[in-house]
Design a protein around this motif. Structure first.
Motif, PDB file in Angstrom:
ATOM      1  N   ARG A  27       0.840  -1.187   0.000  1.00 53.22           N
ATOM      2  CA  ARG A  27       0.000   0.000   0.000  1.00 53.22           C
ATOM      3  C   ARG A  27       0.883   1.247   0.000  1.00 53.22           C
ATOM      4  O   ARG A  27       1.833   1.331   0.766  1.00 53.22           O
ATOM      5  CB  ARG A  27      -0.892   0.020   1.231  1.00 53.22           C
ATOM      6  N   GLU A  29       2.311   4.788   0.886  1.00 52.80           N
ATOM      7  CA  GLU A  29       2.360   5.417   2.216  1.00 52.80           C
ATOM      8  C   GLU A  29       1.278   6.482   2.352  1.00 52.80           C
ATOM      9  O   GLU A  29       0.915   7.135   1.375  1.00 52.80           O
ATOM     10  CB  GLU A  29       3.722   6.071   2.429  1.00 52.80           C
ATOM     11  N   LEU A  30       0.822   6.658   3.577  1.00 51.91           N
ATOM     12  CA  LEU A  30      -0.188   7.687   3.843  1.00 51.91           C
ATOM     13  C   LEU A  30       0.415   9.069   3.616  1.00 51.91           C
ATOM     14  O   LEU A  30       1.626   9.255   3.788  1.00 51.91           O
ATOM     15  CB  LEU A  30      -0.669   7.585   5.293  1.00 51.91           C
ATOM     16  N   LYS A  32       1.150  10.794   1.122  1.00 50.25           N
ATOM     17  CA  LYS A  32       2.186  10.970   0.133  1.00 50.25           C
ATOM     18  C   LYS A  32       1.538  11.194  -1.225  1.00 50.25           C
ATOM     19  O   LYS A  32       0.553  10.540  -1.555  1.00 50.25           O
ATOM     20  CB  LYS A  32       3.077   9.712   0.090  1.00 50.25           C
ATOM     21  N   TRP A  39      -1.788   4.980  -8.356  1.00 47.67           N
ATOM     22  CA  TRP A  39      -2.872   4.628  -7.430  1.00 47.67           C
ATOM     23  C   TRP A  39      -3.782   3.574  -8.062  1.00 47.67           C
ATOM     24  O   TRP A  39      -4.158   2.591  -7.408  1.00 47.67           O
ATOM     25  CB  TRP A  39      -3.661   5.881  -7.044  1.00 47.67           C
ATOM     26  N   PHE A  42      -2.272   0.245  -7.870  1.00 39.53           N
ATOM     27  CA  PHE A  42      -2.360  -0.338  -6.528  1.00 39.53           C
ATOM     28  C   PHE A  42      -3.770  -0.872  -6.253  1.00 39.53           C
ATOM     29  O   PHE A  42      -3.945  -1.966  -5.731  1.00 39.53           O
ATOM     30  CB  PHE A  42      -1.962   0.697  -5.473  1.00 39.53           C
ATOM     31  N   VAL A  43      -4.785  -0.097  -6.636  1.00 39.70           N
ATOM     32  CA  VAL A  43      -6.151  -0.502  -6.281  1.00 39.70           C
ATOM     33  C   VAL A  43      -6.646  -1.641  -7.165  1.00 39.70           C
ATOM     34  O   VAL A  43      -7.259  -2.592  -6.687  1.00 39.70           O
ATOM     35  CB  VAL A  43      -7.125   0.698  -6.378  1.00 39.70           C
TER      36      VAL A  43
ATOM     37  N   GLU B 705     -10.432   0.788  -0.369  1.00 39.92           N
ATOM     38  CA  GLU B 705      -9.380   1.564  -1.039  1.00 39.92           C
ATOM     39  C   GLU B 705      -9.884   2.179  -2.345  1.00 39.92           C
ATOM     40  O   GLU B 705      -9.345   3.158  -2.822  1.00 39.92           O
ATOM     41  CB  GLU B 705      -8.150   0.688  -1.321  1.00 39.92           C
ATOM     42  N   ASP B 706     -10.943   1.619  -2.914  1.00 40.22           N
ATOM     43  CA  ASP B 706     -11.444   2.186  -4.172  1.00 40.22           C
ATOM     44  C   ASP B 706     -12.414   3.340  -3.939  1.00 40.22           C
ATOM     45  O   ASP B 706     -13.040   3.812  -4.888  1.00 40.22           O
ATOM     46  CB  ASP B 706     -12.075   1.099  -5.053  1.00 40.22           C
ATOM     47  N   VAL B 746      -0.435  -3.971   6.881  1.00 33.77           N
ATOM     48  CA  VAL B 746      -0.089  -2.663   6.329  1.00 33.77           C
ATOM     49  C   VAL B 746       0.593  -1.777   7.372  1.00 33.77           C
ATOM     50  O   VAL B 746       1.608  -1.152   7.086  1.00 33.77           O
ATOM     51  CB  VAL B 746      -1.352  -1.966   5.765  1.00 33.77           C
ATOM     52  N   TRP B 747       0.034  -1.759   8.564  1.00 36.09           N
ATOM     53  CA  TRP B 747       0.609  -0.900   9.608  1.00 36.09           C
ATOM     54  C   TRP B 747       0.924  -1.730  10.859  1.00 36.09           C
ATOM     55  O   TRP B 747       0.390  -1.450  11.941  1.00 36.09           O
ATOM     56  CB  TRP B 747      -0.368   0.224   9.957  1.00 36.09           C
ATOM     57  N   ASP B 885      -5.086  11.864   5.837  1.00 38.48           N
ATOM     58  CA  ASP B 885      -5.241  10.767   4.870  1.00 38.48           C
ATOM     59  C   ASP B 885      -5.970   9.606   5.555  1.00 38.48           C
ATOM     60  O   ASP B 885      -5.933   9.483   6.789  1.00 38.48           O
ATOM     61  CB  ASP B 885      -3.853  10.323   4.375  1.00 38.48           C
ATOM     62  N   ARG B 890      -7.510   8.623  -1.582  1.00 32.60           N
ATOM     63  CA  ARG B 890      -6.938   8.992  -2.875  1.00 32.60           C
ATOM     64  C   ARG B 890      -7.925   8.694  -4.008  1.00 32.60           C
ATOM     65  O   ARG B 890      -7.971   9.407  -5.014  1.00 32.60           O
ATOM     66  CB  ARG B 890      -5.612   8.230  -3.076  1.00 32.60           C
TER      67      ARG B 890
END
Lengths: 89, 998
Positions: A27, A29-30, A32, A39, A42-43, B705-706, B746-747, B885, B890
């Motif tokens: 994923r 980075e947040l 950024k 993107w 990635f998705v 995420e979408d 992820v984190w 974020d 995004r």
């Protein structure tokens, strides 16, 4: 039905797991900046290789840990399984 | 009463126990241990069915799983079972079976006219014959074909029998208890391995039951009995009969169906009818044996023509003669064993051997017994319609092309042997690519793909000595890999008559001027001419030939037909068989009951039913339930003759006017704990979470995420590092997985743990203007005033001695609270609320009223958050932080999501204020526009507004914000309705949100 070695629980039948897709996707980075193209990749974009594939499985009816499984997509051979945070050479 | 074809001194059936049964309404008897086939043959019955396409008479061809003909319909204990193989089904008292695929009766079958119309039924006839005129298809052809297709009639009743599933693990699974299965099981068990030995027949021993051999100074039968008795007594061995291993799946998972009660008049108490075993085996030894291969000649489907091994088994196992004037037609020595068995039982056979001058021990023995043998002779055609009456026989030239000396001899059965076909199905299913063995003219398994080895005749080993030696060695070898016990048993000596080579000849040429049907596939009526036609029409790949002609596609999966079909194709194409290749074997090896596959997961049991702790109270108070995911929730509480509409209106009105209580236990609840919990929530939700104080709740929306909304709900800060998250009922499991994904992968640096607490808490939503007054009585020692417990506040309190949590949150849009207690106290809480609430006119309300309340408030739920909407569409954009974020942020800046006319939620009211708008209706500008009418959006949820007493709907439509005030139309082509409507704000009631803050 696959027989998957969970590094936390041992070998368990596939029906205890949920499939989680490509484990090599990182994923972004947040906070950024990222281009639309990156993107979208990635998705949405995933490779669907024939042969060795590192993928995620979630031991949903077991320890609830996400694990990484190195599997051959054409023969279903499982070479190795890793914990989520394990380093993969 | 004696049976004409029953032998007195031979066989393994229990002569002390007579069993009567009916076949096509007529009563017969047999003995315990008989199959339907053996009992009918004993009674001289050979006509049992009609063939699939031509409706030609059908008898018995085999003696087990390979049977292509004798498929019957069975009635047992008032249950109907179609497609029973007469050669496998054991008889029991009161059994009723009847023939299928014939009308009005098996003796006089109108469909047999097809036999004279064969020119209309060539290979692929369904692509050719029924093409014109096109209008005939629906009215004439299809109904006709449907009537003609299929065997038997499935019951449409609910199957009241019980089927079970079982999971088992073992070191070694052995499939078949013939000589190789028994020997390998014995060797492995003695070496300490955990063994499962599966046999599909009722009796163990396989070919040892019928062959004249000697192992370790005992007969084959004695030896197999000794071994099986010892295996049964060992604690590390599971031995199962009537159990077919039918599928070989990935990672050495095999599935076996065990027929526990099918041979009994009734399923015994506490036992299932069948049990499906999922077996995970470390190693598998496939000892499934081989099936005799037929010879192809004219009218070779006439009842009375059967495999020679079957004729032998009917004699030796069942004590039944398949005929009294047998003709043995063979290309190898196996036919001689059958002939000798006939002779021993006082019947004189005639052997036709295709070979010119073979010699072996068994041929010498047959000659010494005075059996008639004609070498270089073949059967040209069987004569007789419903039973073999005679046979045209002929001498065949050395090149096997020309016939001479054609003559006719009387006979009542023709026992054929075209050598043996190894049953490589399981090995093939495991992924093993087979190879063609020229010596036996058949395919055998090649290199093991999974942890499997094939042994015995399934591996093309056709002498007993080879088989026994290989099996003992393999049994030891594979078990020792696992146990390392090094405990090897000695291999017994084997005495067997020597045999010689088989003749590479399977299909008898037609004599000049004759056009006999020569069948390859007996169940699907595929004849030599069909294959020839397919090849003439250009089909080359064996897979295509198979599908075009349906060769090997019947329920027997071509167990007796595949190799002869391949041989024919390779002969015509002038290729060798391995070049032609064979078709793929797929599970199941034999048909399996759907019931067994489904197991106990039938109807309501197909998923768990979850009930809240207050369920009994709801039941007692006339709740009508609705499935909400796996939960059962009260939809409404019925009073008198109320309808759903009336009841939900009453309940919703009471919430707006007085106070109502709703069971909200089903909401997903997740405990989020850890020093980084706030940061984690801040990344998961679209709004800001870092500054939420302890004792406060906040509404949050989470995205994928979408950018699509995944779920919404409130999360409350219980203490510094402890949050209580709620999710919708439907998404609870997905949200947990989603959170775990981000925390673990992820984190991982975030120090947070999540766990589901859905079942730990019982919840009651108390909503309505009287709710605070009620709360004050329920919690007299807690300050629940607007200042003490403001909107989105949280408090822990004492409910008559029970610790409770109060969240001031609202889904109904009224002043409302949600009270949670530990599940065990759920019912106590509920009863207290009802009891204390009486003076405030409390009424319970169900999901229907809950929906009404939220719809007229414009609160979104699953029908709006349908996996296609972003926060903007649901008017949740105010909750999307611009500063930080979060997951999916995004994506929200992608062009389709930022279009100015992006869909948005609105309210819809019919102009006449009376017509309800069906959910799913389209919103359009012009109802008379040309189709396809451009749609602006759809109606997501509808209710009857109790506030304004008229219908109200929510819709998600293009450029919704600017549509407010417009007059449009809601169209439901499904309900054939066009309703003029006005677009209004989605917040139909209390748009400023005053009530929740009151």
């Amino acid at each position: 039905m696959l027989y998957i070695f969970c590094p936390h629980c041992g070998s368990r039948s596939q029906n205890e797991f949920a499939y989680g897709g490509d484990a090599t996707v990182k994923r972004p980075e947040l906070n950024k900046e990222i281009s639309d193209q990156d993107w979208d990749n990635f998705v949405y974009l995933r490779k669907s290789p024939r042969g060795k594939h590192l993928e995620l499985w979630h031991h949903i009816s077991g320890c609830r840990q996400w694990i990484k499984v190195e599997r051959d997509t054409s023969t279903h051979e499982i070479f190795k399984t890793y914990k989520a945070d394990e380093l993969i050479e | 009463m004696s049976q004409e074809f029953r032998l007195d001194n031979i066989g393994m059936v229990n002569r002390n126990k007579k069993i009567s049964f009916t076949f096509n309404g007529k009563k017969y008897f047999g003995y315990e241990g008989d199959t339907i086939a053996s009992a009918l043959i004993a009674n001289g019955v050979h006509l049992v069915g009609r063939s699939f396409k031509y409706h030609r008479p059908r008898g018995f061809f085999g003696v087990g799983v390979d049977e292509p003909y004798a498929i019957l319909q069975l009635e047992r204990n008032n249950e109907r079972d179609p497609n029973i193989r007469a050669t496998e089904q054991e008889i029991f008292e009161g059994l009723e079976v009847k023939s299928v695929n014939c009308w009005p009766s098996v003796n006089f079958d109108i469909g047999a006219i097809n036999n004279f119309l064969k020119m209309f039924f060539p290979a692929g006839f369904y692509y050719k014959t029924f093409m014109w005129p096109p209008s005939f298809w629906y009215k004439i052809y299809e109904p006709f074909i449907r009537m003609a297709a299929g065997f038997g009639e499935a019951s449409i009743k609910h199957d009241k029998e019980r089927y079970e599933h079982k999971y088992e693990y073992c070191d070694l699974l052995i499939t078949g208890s013939g000589p190789s299965g028994l020997a390998s099981a014995y060797a492995a068990a003695k070496n300490g391995a955990r063994v499962i030995l599966a046999e599909d027949k009722p009796r163990y021993g396989g070919s040892l039951l019928t062959s004249d051999v000697n192992i370790g100074n005992q007969t084959g039968v004695e030896w197999s009995e000794k071994i099986i008795t010892e295996l049964k007594s060992m604690s590390n061995v599971i031995v199962k009969n009537r159990s077919q291993v039918f599928g070989y799946y990935d990672h050495n998972m095999l599935v076996m169906s065990e027929r526990i009660s099918d041979h009994l008049p009734k399923t015994q108490k506490y036992l299932p009818k069948q049990r499906l075993w999922y077996i995970r085996a470390k190693e598998v030894l496939i000892s499934s044996g081989s099936i005799e291969r037929p010879l192809v000649f004219g009218n070779n489907d006439t009842p009375g023509v059967m495999l020679s091994s079957a004729a032998k088994e009917y004699m030796k196992v069942y004590g039944v003669l398949v005929g009294k004037k047998p003709l043995i037609f063979t290309n190898n020595d196996s036919g001689y064993e059958t002939a000798i068995e006939f002779k021993k039982n006082g019947v004189n056979p005639l052997i036709l051997d295709t070979r010119k001058e073979p010699s072996s021990d068994i041929i010498t023995e047959a000659k010494n017994l005075g059996i008639d043998i004609k070498f270089s002779y073949v059967v040209v055609a069987a004569k007789g319609y419903k039973k073999v009456k005679s046979a045209d026989i002929a001498k065949i030239s050395e090149n096997k092309k020309d016939l001479s000396n054609i003559g006719n001899i009387e006979c009542d059965c023709i026992c054929v042997s075209g050598f043996w076909t190894p049953s490589i199905h399981l090995a093939s299913q495991s992924g093993n690519k087979s190879e063609f063995n020229e010596k036996i003219d058949a395919f055998i398994p090649k290199k093991s793909k999974q942890k499997e080895n094939t042994i015995g005749s399934a591996n093309g080993k056709f002498t007993l000595e080879e088989t026994i030696n290989e099996a003992f060695d393999k049994g030891y070898e594979v078990s020792n890999k696992i146990t390392e016990n090094n405990n090897k048993v000695s291999i017994p000596t084997v005495v067997e008559k020597k045999s010689t080579e088989h003749d590479k000849f399977w299909c008898v040429p037609l004599p000049k001027g004759k056009s006999y049907k020569r069948f390859l596939d007996f169940q699907n009526d595929v004849a030599v001419t069909d294959i020839e036609l397919a090849l003439r029409e250009g089909f080359r790949s064996i897979e295509h030939v198979k599908r075009y002609t349906t060769l090997g596609m019947a329920t027997d999966q071509g167990k007796t037909s595949n190799l002869n079909g391949l041989q024919l194709v390779s002969d015509i194409e002038n290729k060798v068989v391995p070049q032609v290749g064979h078709t793929t074997f797929r599970p199941p090896y034999t048909p399996v009951s759907i019931g067994a596959i489904v197991g106990r997961e039938v109807g309501k049991h197909s998923k768990p039913t979850r009930k809240s702790p207050m369920h009994e109270w709801h039941e007692k108070n006339n709740a009508v339930f609705v499935d909400a995911g796996v939960w059962l929730r009260p939809r409404y509480y019925k009073q008198g003759n109320e309808t759903l509409f009336e009841a939900s209106k009453r309940e919703a009105k009471n919430v707006r006017k007085n106070v109502g209580v709703c069971d909200v236990t089903t909401l997903g609840k997740i405990d989020v704990k850890g020093p980084d919990a706030a940061e984690f929530l801040n990344r998961v939700y679209t709004n800001a979470w870092l500054k939420l104080p302890v004792g406060k709740a906040r509404y949050g929306v989470m995205l994928r995420e979408d950018g699509i909304v995944m779920d919404d709900g409130t999360t409350t800060r219980i203490s510094e590092n402890h949050y209580h998250m709620t999710t919708t009922t439907a998404q609870a499991a997905n949200v947990l997985s989603h959170l775990e994904y981000y925390l673990q992968l992820v984190w991982p640096e975030l120090n947070v743990n999540v766990v589901s607490t859905t079942e730990q808490w019982a919840g009651a939503a108390i909503a309505g203007p009287n709710s605070r007054a009620l709360l004050m009585k329920l919690f007299p020692n807690t300050d629940v005033s607007n200042e003490g417990l403001p909107f989105m506040g949280y408090k822990e309190a004492d409910l008559f001695g029970i610790p409770a949590k109060i969240y001031r949150i609202s889904f109904s849009g009224e002043l409302a609270y949600e009270v949670n207690v530990e599940s065990d106290f759920g019912n106590f809480m509920w009863e207290k609320i009802i009891e204390v609430g009486k003076e405030f006119q409390i009424q319970p309300y169900g999901t229907e009223a809950l929906s009404t309340l939220r719809i007229e408030m414009g609160h979104v739920a699953g029908s709006e958050l349908d996996g296609r909407t972003i926060p903007h569409d649901a008017s949740l954009e105010g909750l999307v932080s611009k500063k930080k974020d979060f997951i999916g942020k995004r994506s929200l800046s992608r062009s389709a999501f930022t279009k100015p006319d992006r869909e948005k939620i609105v309210g819809v009211v019919p102009l006449d204020k009376t017509t309800s708008i069906p959910e799913g209706s389209y919103i359009v500008k012009d109802p008379k526009a040309k189709l396809p009418n451009p749609k602006l959006g759809h109606v997501s949820a509808s209710c009857w507004s109790v506030e304004y007493d008229n219908p109200f709907s929510l819709a998600i439509i293009k450029d919704g914000k600017n549509m407010i005030g417009q007059k449009l139309f809601a169209m439901s082509p499904l309900k054939n309705k066009t309703i003029p409507v006005e677009i209004v704000s989605s917040h139909y009631v209390d748009p400023e949100g005053k009530r929740v803050r009151a």
